[in-house]
Design a protein around this motif. Structure first.
Motif, PDB file in Angstrom:
ATOM      1  N   UNK A   1      42.839  41.917  47.782  1.00  0.00           N
ATOM      2  CA  UNK A   1      43.357  41.769  46.397  1.00  0.00           C
ATOM      3  C   UNK A   1      42.210  41.508  45.449  1.00  0.00           C
ATOM      4  N   UNK A   2      42.130  42.280  44.437  1.00  0.00           N
ATOM      5  CA  UNK A   2      40.985  42.072  43.545  1.00  0.00           C
ATOM      6  C   UNK A   2      41.239  40.949  42.577  1.00  0.00           C
ATOM      7  N   UNK A   3      40.253  40.175  42.284  1.00  0.00           N
ATOM      8  CA  UNK A   3      40.400  39.296  41.134  1.00  0.00           C
ATOM      9  C   UNK A   3      39.124  39.316  40.331  1.00  0.00           C
ATOM     10  N   UNK A   4      39.034  40.384  39.628  1.00  0.00           N
ATOM     11  CA  UNK A   4      37.849  40.710  38.869  1.00  0.00           C
ATOM     12  C   UNK A   4      37.697  39.781  37.668  1.00  0.00           C
ATOM     13  N   UNK A   5      38.838  39.311  37.161  1.00  0.00           N
ATOM     14  CA  UNK A   5      38.789  38.475  35.960  1.00  0.00           C
ATOM     15  C   UNK A   5      38.030  37.173  36.219  1.00  0.00           C
ATOM     16  N   UNK A   6      38.263  36.598  37.392  1.00  0.00           N
ATOM     17  CA  UNK A   6      37.596  35.337  37.714  1.00  0.00           C
ATOM     18  C   UNK A   6      36.084  35.507  37.716  1.00  0.00           C
ATOM     19  N   UNK A 514      34.008  42.541  57.225  1.00  0.00           N
ATOM     20  CA  UNK A 514      34.482  41.606  58.251  1.00  0.00           C
ATOM     21  C   UNK A 514      34.064  40.176  57.964  1.00  0.00           C
ATOM     22  N   UNK A 515      32.841  40.001  57.508  1.00  0.00           N
ATOM     23  CA  UNK A 515      32.354  38.659  57.239  1.00  0.00           C
ATOM     24  C   UNK A 515      33.238  37.988  56.196  1.00  0.00           C
ATOM     25  N   UNK A 516      33.487  38.726  55.098  1.00  0.00           N
ATOM     26  CA  UNK A 516      34.291  38.142  54.031  1.00  0.00           C
ATOM     27  C   UNK A 516      35.696  37.845  54.508  1.00  0.00           C
ATOM     28  N   UNK A 517      36.229  38.767  55.304  1.00  0.00           N
ATOM     29  CA  UNK A 517      37.594  38.581  55.794  1.00  0.00           C
ATOM     30  C   UNK A 517      37.685  37.332  56.656  1.00  0.00           C
ATOM     31  N   UNK A 518      36.718  37.188  57.567  1.00  0.00           N
ATOM     32  CA  UNK A 518      36.737  36.026  58.460  1.00  0.00           C
ATOM     33  C   UNK A 518      36.619  34.737  57.667  1.00  0.00           C
ATOM     34  N   UNK A 519      35.685  34.718  56.725  1.00  0.00           N
ATOM     35  CA  UNK A 519      35.469  33.489  55.961  1.00  0.00           C
ATOM     36  C   UNK A 519      36.680  33.167  55.103  1.00  0.00           C
ATOM     37  N   UNK A 520      37.279  34.195  54.509  1.00  0.00           N
ATOM     38  CA  UNK A 520      38.486  33.970  53.708  1.00  0.00           C
ATOM     39  C   UNK A 520      39.587  33.391  54.580  1.00  0.00           C
ATOM     40  N   UNK A 544      31.299  43.521  44.862  1.00  0.00           N
ATOM     41  CA  UNK A 544      32.566  44.215  45.121  1.00  0.00           C
ATOM     42  C   UNK A 544      33.380  43.478  46.173  1.00  0.00           C
ATOM     43  N   UNK A 545      32.713  43.075  47.244  1.00  0.00           N
ATOM     44  CA  UNK A 545      33.413  42.371  48.318  1.00  0.00           C
ATOM     45  C   UNK A 545      34.013  41.068  47.800  1.00  0.00           C
ATOM     46  N   UNK A 546      33.240  40.370  46.933  1.00  0.00           N
ATOM     47  CA  UNK A 546      33.740  39.103  46.399  1.00  0.00           C
ATOM     48  C   UNK A 546      35.004  39.323  45.605  1.00  0.00           C
ATOM     49  N   UNK A 547      34.994  40.385  44.800  1.00  0.00           N
ATOM     50  CA  UNK A 547      36.169  40.656  43.990  1.00  0.00           C
ATOM     51  C   UNK A 547      37.334  41.073  44.874  1.00  0.00           C
ATOM     52  N   UNK A 548      37.061  41.938  45.839  1.00  0.00           N
ATOM     53  CA  UNK A 548      38.141  42.447  46.684  1.00  0.00           C
ATOM     54  C   UNK A 548      38.798  41.380  47.538  1.00  0.00           C
ATOM     55  N   UNK A 549      38.002  40.420  47.984  1.00  0.00           N
ATOM     56  CA  UNK A 549      38.585  39.434  48.894  1.00  0.00           C
ATOM     57  C   UNK A 549      39.085  38.189  48.191  1.00  0.00           C
ATOM     58  N   UNK A 550      38.987  38.185  46.842  1.00  0.00           N
ATOM     59  CA  UNK A 550      39.519  37.030  46.125  1.00  0.00           C
ATOM     60  C   UNK A 550      40.999  37.236  45.880  1.00  0.00           C
ATOM     61  N   UNK A 556      44.864  30.663  45.719  1.00  0.00           N
ATOM     62  CA  UNK A 556      44.316  31.282  46.929  1.00  0.00           C
ATOM     63  C   UNK A 556      42.810  31.166  46.975  1.00  0.00           C
ATOM     64  N   UNK A 557      42.224  31.864  47.937  1.00  0.00           N
ATOM     65  CA  UNK A 557      40.777  31.780  48.114  1.00  0.00           C
ATOM     66  C   UNK A 557      40.075  32.612  47.030  1.00  0.00           C
ATOM     67  N   UNK A 558      38.951  32.102  46.528  1.00  0.00           N
ATOM     68  CA  UNK A 558      38.196  32.825  45.516  1.00  0.00           C
ATOM     69  C   UNK A 558      36.730  32.878  45.889  1.00  0.00           C
TER      70      UNK A 558
END
Lengths: 566, 184
Positions: A1-6, A514-520, A544-550, A556-558
């Motif tokens: 889920x993107x949260x580009x605004x944050x 994978x790294x971002x997914x695991x950490x999230x 991009x990964x930060x936005x996508x996994x927030x 939720x996780x940011x």
């Protein structure tokens, strides 16, 4: 889920406000020159007057802004006093150079419009002066010829040409000088030149002094002329323009009175100019404080470590300093990240030897020599800073991901050392509960100077029984056949054959998805700071990964992405 | 400043100057200024300079970054041999090209910028720099050697398959295809 605004929201807002002000100024001043006061000027030059004055207003605004993002000490001060503000605001201050570049592009753009409009203005003024028949343009241009009246047409004689006029008026000359300075600054700031020949970029950039001097004196000649307010009442253009042959002979229409616009630019730029002068004075004063080199260490992979002491030097993690070595070059200052922790009694930098200045510094510090150097033989250094960058914020997040590529690991060396000291001192104020550290490196000998630190951290954490606090991975992104053979043979040993650490070195690049997914997954609902010091390509990927996994959900996780930039 | 290749900066300056000369020329012609013939010259000279300067030369040290789509122009510029390779020639050429721009206001700025580029090229020439084209890398055809006609009769020494499996904790990623005895 993107949260580009944050991640990007506040930056976008700042840019939109800035663009909005530009557009407003442009339109507003375009309309100002459609006023009756400038009717007769417009008879001579038409819309080109408005097209020249509107970008001029925008130029005033942008030239005011351009000096502010490069006042490093001011920004550090604001950052420091902003510690109580939200992290979002301090992040905007990290993008100062990006903003400086944007404003510079805008200045170039408005300069182009301004010059093209003035080309038309000069040509049309010349045409008016060359009029033979008794047209209104002729009459207007004659005002001021021998009748002691203030003139309208800045070109006073028909025996000249626009080029000559441009170079003999203050406005023309200062305009040409400023524009040339601007062009030279821009061509030497192209990425190719900046990255490879820093000195050319740095010295040419100082032409901004000429730019600003030209800018301030540009309006002194007051050649933008219009009717005085009182003259408009007696000679209303809507009534009298048609009767131009009878001005002065008819009571309704006396000869119009003209005056020039006083220079306005200085009012816009005086503040930032003063701030910038102050900034340079602060840099100069700081550089004059005595700095002593206490230790010089040469590391493999052409890295030089300098440990220094300076009275009253205070630093935070991940800050950088500007170093000058007068015996190498009187004029050059170069930025280096501090690799020591604030808890230590000295401060250190690790310098990679890549160009002229670093090579000469290496030789001056006796890098070539094998035997012990006396302390007094070491060169005098000057230090300006420390200046704050993104890594200061590391301790404000509960969970942090630190990614360093090659020499980009240096700010995190400082962070990890500081972590070690705080752990050692049982510092309860230590906010981060978990640190994920990634080091991407191309060659194995680059590990050496960092391996010691990681080894002691590893032991420390095992002793405290908190091996989970710091999770680190080292990625070797370039390896050859011989190394591969070595790895396979030692695959089963407890310690890594390269680093001697319990954590094994990994090969190739990390799978960030994978790294971002695991950490999230491990830290739902947490605010996770992602810090990178490395190449642009990696920055884009991590951003991009930060936005996508927030999570879109605020609970939720940011992932909040921060990048160092030099 | 020993390592600077002045030609790199001269090239940026010349390209910018070409654009400025071109723009000035367009203004002079479109606005039907007096002496518009010089503006027309500005357009032609501006286009020529842009085409000449668009392909970046190869740097002596470090990686050379091409401009987008410069390959076709590189071939053209290379075809002139010593005329384009030698920076003295370029310096002289730019100096000469800049002169007619000085006769009319719209092209004056272009004239001065081209002249400055000429000076920097002169500096580059004095320091012995030369324009080398950035050629595309030739991919050599991989041909297996004569000895590779036969499959190996003896397998290389490797630990047995069970020990060759990656440990799960280490893996940065999970293989989509499970590793079997036959995979390398």
């Amino acid at each position: 889920m993107g949260n580009w605004v944050v991640n990007e929201g506040l930056s976008i807002l700042v840019i939109l406000v800035w663009l909005g002000i530009n557009i407003f100024l442009f339109v507003y001043y375009y309309i100002v020159y459609l006023d009756e006061r400038f009717y007769y000027t417009r008879v001579l030059v038409g819309d080109a007057l408005s097209w020249a004055r509107a970008p001029a207003a925008c130029l005033n605004f942008n030239c005011m802004l351009i000096l502010l993002p490069v006042c490093r000490n001011l920004l550090s001060f604001l950052r420091g006093s902003c510690q109580c503000c939200s992290r979002n605001i301090t992040r905007q201050l990290d993008r100062n150079i990006t903003f400086h570049k944007l404003v510079a592009y805008m200045i170039a753009f408005h300069t182009a419009i301004h010059i093209i409009a003035h080309l038309f203005n000069f040509e049309r003024f010349m045409d008016a002066q060359l009029e033979q028949n008794e047209t209104i343009a002729y009459v207007l241009s004659q005002i001021g010829n021998g009748d002691n009246r203030p003139y309208l047409n800045p070109i006073r004689t028909n025996e000249t040409n626009p080029t000559f006029v441009a170079f003999t008026t203050i406005a023309g000359l200062s305009g040409v000088a400023s524009t040339l300075a601007l062009i030279l600054i821009i061509t030497s700031s192209m990425e190719v030149i900046r990255r490879s020949y820093f000195e050319v970029f740095w010295f040419t950039h100082h032409l901004f002094v000429i730019f600003f001097i030209g800018l301030v004196i540009h309006g002194v000649g007051e050649i933008v002329r219009g009717q005085t307010a009182s003259s408009v009442l007696t000679n209303k253009p809507s009534n009298c323009a048609a009767q131009y042959k009878d001005w002065g002979k008819v009571p309704d229409c006396p000869i119009p009175q003209f005056t020039g616009n006083p220079p306005m630019t200085w009012k816009w730029v005086i503040g930032p100019m003063v701030l910038y002068v102050f900034e340079r004075l602060v840099r100069f004063w700081r550089s004059k404080q005595k700095v002593v080199i206490t230790k010089v260490v040469t590391h493999p992979s052409k890295t030089l470590e300098l440990q220094m002491k300076k009275k009253g030097f205070k630093m935070e993690v991940g800050q950088y300093v500007n170093l000058q070595c007068p015996s190498v070059s009187q004029l050059e200052w170069h930025p280096f990240t501090l690799t020591s922790a604030p808890e230590e009694d000295h401060f250190s930098v690790h310098i990679r030897i890549v160009g002229d200045w670093t090579q000469q510094l290496f030789e001056a510090c006796g890098g070539e020599k094998k035997e012990f150097q006396e302390a007094w033989k070491l060169p005098k250094m000057a230090v300006d800073g420390p200046f704050g960058t993104a890594s200061e914020d590391v301790f404000r997040y509960e969970v942090v991901m630190l990614v360093g590529a090659g020499i980009g690991v240096t700010p995190f060396a400082s962070v990890l050392k500081s972590v070690w000291y705080r752990y050692f001192n049982n510092d309860t104020g230590l906010i981060p509960k978990k640190i994920y550290f990634y080091w991407l490196c191309r060659e194995t000998n680059a590990f050496e100077w960092f391996a010691d630190l990681l080894q002691s951290l590893e032991t420390q954490m095992l002793e405290k029984g908190n091996a989970d606090f710091l999770s680190y991975r080292i990625y070797l992104t370039g390896w050859d056949e011989a190394q591969a053979a070595h790895f396979t043979v030692h695959h089963e040993e407890e310690n890594d054959p390269i680093t001697g650490l319990k954590q094994k070195t990994l090969y190739g690049r990390p799978n960030w998805e994978n790294e971002f997914k695991t950490i999230a997954g491990n830290h739902p609902g947490a605010r996770i700071g992602v810090f990178l010091c490395g190449p642009e390509v990696l920055a884009k990927s991590l951003s991009k990964q930060s936005i996508n996994h927030s999570d879109a959900d605020p609970r939720g996780v940011h992932f909040i992405f921060n990048k160092e930039n030099f | 400043m020993g390592q600077i290749e002045w030609a790199m900066w001269a090239n940026e300056q010349a390209l910018a100057a070409g654009l400025i000369l071109l723009t000035g020329g367009v203004v002079g012609v479109a606005g039907q200024f007096k002496d518009w013939q010089f503006a027309a010259y500005g357009v032609a000279a501006g286009v020529f300079i842009c085409l000449l300067e668009y392909p970046r030369g190869k740097r002596k040290k470090g990686t050379s970054i091409e401009r987008t789509g410069q390959r076709y122009l590189t071939v053209c510029v290379k075809a002139f041999g010593p005329l384009t390779r030698n920076y003295y020639v370029r310096a002289g050429l730019h100096a000469v090209l800049s002169v007619p721009g000085g006769f009319m206001l719209p092209t004056v700025l272009g004239c001065v910028c081209v002249a400055i580029a000429s000076l920097i090229y002169l500096l580059a020439a004095i320091r012995g720099e030369q324009w080398e084209p950035i050629m595309p890398r030739v991919e050599s055809k991989e041909r297996p050697g004569q000895s590779m006609k036969e499959p190996p009769t003896n397998p290389p020494p490797r630990p047995p398959a069970e020990l060759r499996r990656k440990r799960q904790e280490d893996a940065a990623y999970v293989n989509p295809i499970p590793i079997s005895v036959n995979s390398v």
